[in-house]
Design a protein around this motif. Structure first.
Motif, short mmCIF file in Angstrom:
data_model
loop_
_atom_site.label_atom_id
_atom_site.label_comp_id
_atom_site.label_asym_id
_atom_site.label_seq_id
_atom_site.Cartn_x
_atom_site.Cartn_y
_atom_site.Cartn_z
N THR A 93 0.81 -1.21 0.00
CA THR A 93 0.00 0.00 0.00
C THR A 93 0.85 1.27 0.00
O THR A 93 0.38 2.33 -0.41
CB THR A 93 -0.95 0.02 1.20
N SER A 94 2.10 1.17 0.43
CA SER A 94 2.97 2.34 0.41
C SER A 94 3.19 2.83 -1.01
O SER A 94 3.47 4.01 -1.24
CB SER A 94 4.31 2.01 1.06
N SER A 95 3.03 1.94 -1.98
CA SER A 95 3.25 2.33 -3.38
C SER A 95 2.13 3.19 -3.92
O SER A 95 2.28 3.82 -4.97
CB SER A 95 3.42 1.07 -4.25
N VAL A 96 0.99 3.23 -3.23
CA VAL A 96 -0.13 4.05 -3.70
C VAL A 96 -0.51 5.13 -2.70
O VAL A 96 -1.46 5.88 -2.92
CB VAL A 96 -1.37 3.18 -4.01
N SER A 97 0.23 5.26 -1.62
CA SER A 97 -0.15 6.19 -0.56
C SER A 97 -0.03 7.65 -0.99
O SER A 97 -0.61 8.52 -0.34
CB SER A 97 0.70 5.94 0.69
N SER A 98 0.72 7.94 -2.03
CA SER A 98 0.86 9.31 -2.51
C SER A 98 -0.10 9.60 -3.66
O SER A 98 -0.01 10.66 -4.29
CB SER A 98 2.29 9.57 -2.98
N TYR A 99 -1.01 8.69 -3.90
CA TYR A 99 -1.90 8.82 -5.04
C TYR A 99 -3.36 8.82 -4.60
O TYR A 99 -3.66 8.82 -3.41
CB TYR A 99 -1.64 7.70 -6.04
N ASP A 100 -4.24 8.82 -5.59
CA ASP A 100 -5.67 8.82 -5.32
C ASP A 100 -6.22 7.40 -5.27
O ASP A 100 -5.74 6.50 -5.97
CB ASP A 100 -6.43 9.59 -6.40
N MET A 101 -7.25 7.26 -4.47
CA MET A 101 -8.11 6.09 -4.58
C MET A 101 -9.46 6.58 -5.08
O MET A 101 -9.88 7.69 -4.75
CB MET A 101 -8.24 5.37 -3.26
N ALA A 102 -10.12 5.75 -5.85
CA ALA A 102 -11.34 6.22 -6.51
C ALA A 102 -12.38 5.12 -6.57
O ALA A 102 -12.08 3.94 -6.42
CB ALA A 102 -11.02 6.68 -7.93
N TRP A 103 -13.61 5.57 -6.78
CA TRP A 103 -14.71 4.65 -7.09
C TRP A 103 -15.20 4.96 -8.51
O TRP A 103 -15.37 6.12 -8.88
CB TRP A 103 -15.85 4.84 -6.11
N PHE A 104 -15.41 3.89 -9.26
CA PHE A 104 -16.03 3.96 -10.57
C PHE A 104 -17.26 3.07 -10.54
O PHE A 104 -17.43 2.24 -9.64
CB PHE A 104 -15.06 3.47 -11.66
N ARG A 105 -18.11 3.20 -11.52
CA ARG A 105 -19.26 2.31 -11.63
C ARG A 105 -19.55 2.02 -13.09
O ARG A 105 -19.22 2.80 -13.98
CB ARG A 105 -20.48 2.91 -10.94
N GLN A 106 -20.18 0.87 -13.28
CA GLN A 106 -20.54 0.47 -14.64
C GLN A 106 -21.92 -0.15 -14.61
O GLN A 106 -22.13 -1.20 -13.99
CB GLN A 106 -19.52 -0.52 -15.21
N ALA A 107 -22.84 0.51 -15.29
CA ALA A 107 -24.20 0.01 -15.42
C ALA A 107 -24.28 -0.91 -16.63
O ALA A 107 -23.45 -0.81 -17.55
CB ALA A 107 -25.17 1.18 -15.56
N TYR A 126 -16.72 -0.25 -8.60
CA TYR A 126 -15.34 -0.71 -8.51
C TYR A 126 -14.51 0.33 -7.77
O TYR A 126 -14.64 1.53 -8.02
CB TYR A 126 -14.74 -0.89 -9.90
N CYS A 127 -13.63 -0.15 -6.89
CA CYS A 127 -12.65 0.77 -6.33
C CYS A 127 -11.34 0.60 -7.09
O CYS A 127 -11.06 -0.47 -7.63
CB CYS A 127 -12.45 0.54 -4.84
#
Length: 123
Positions: A27-41, A96-97
């Motif tokens: 997780t340290s490899s993404v700690s300087s970045y964004d986390m996001a939610w997407f969705r697909q209908a 999706y996250c």
């Protein structure tokens, strides 16, 4: 980095759900970045919902969910949440996250993805 999404289900219009996305591994490899939610209908392209910068807590939302959805994180648990209120039938989708993006609403900018969790909003 592995992402585990959960919390989806069936809810009536106007109701609420909270989705969770637990990160594990490097997780340290993404700690300087964004986390996001997407969705697909069904029959539609994957679309951006919300994102949060892991360290600063800066957030950004799609216009379609602004004022109804809240993204927030718990650094101690390496978990990001999506609180969804005032749900509408058009919110029905697989959610999706994702992690690893930076100031981006584009799915292609995110390197890591969870498996998706289905949210169904009945009218």
């Amino acid at each position: 980095v592995q992402l585990q999404a959960s919390g989806g289900g069936l809810v009536e219009a106007g109701g609420s759900l909270r989705l969770s996305c637990a990160a594990s591994g490097r997780t340290s490899s993404v700690s300087s970045y964004d986390m996001a939610w997407f969705r697909q209908a069904p029959g539609k392209e994957r679309e951006f919902v919300a994102r949060i910068h892991w360290r600063s807590g800066r957030t950004y939302y799609a216009d379609s969910v602004k004022g109804r959805f809240t993204i927030f994180g718990d650094n101690a648990k390496n978990t990001v949440y999506l609180q969804m209120n005032s749900l509408k039938p058009e919110d029905t989708a697989v959610y999706y996250c994702a992690a690893g993006g930076y100031y981006s609403d584009s799915a292609s900018s995110y390197a890591y993805w969870g498996q998706g969790t289905l949210v169904t909003v009945s009218s």
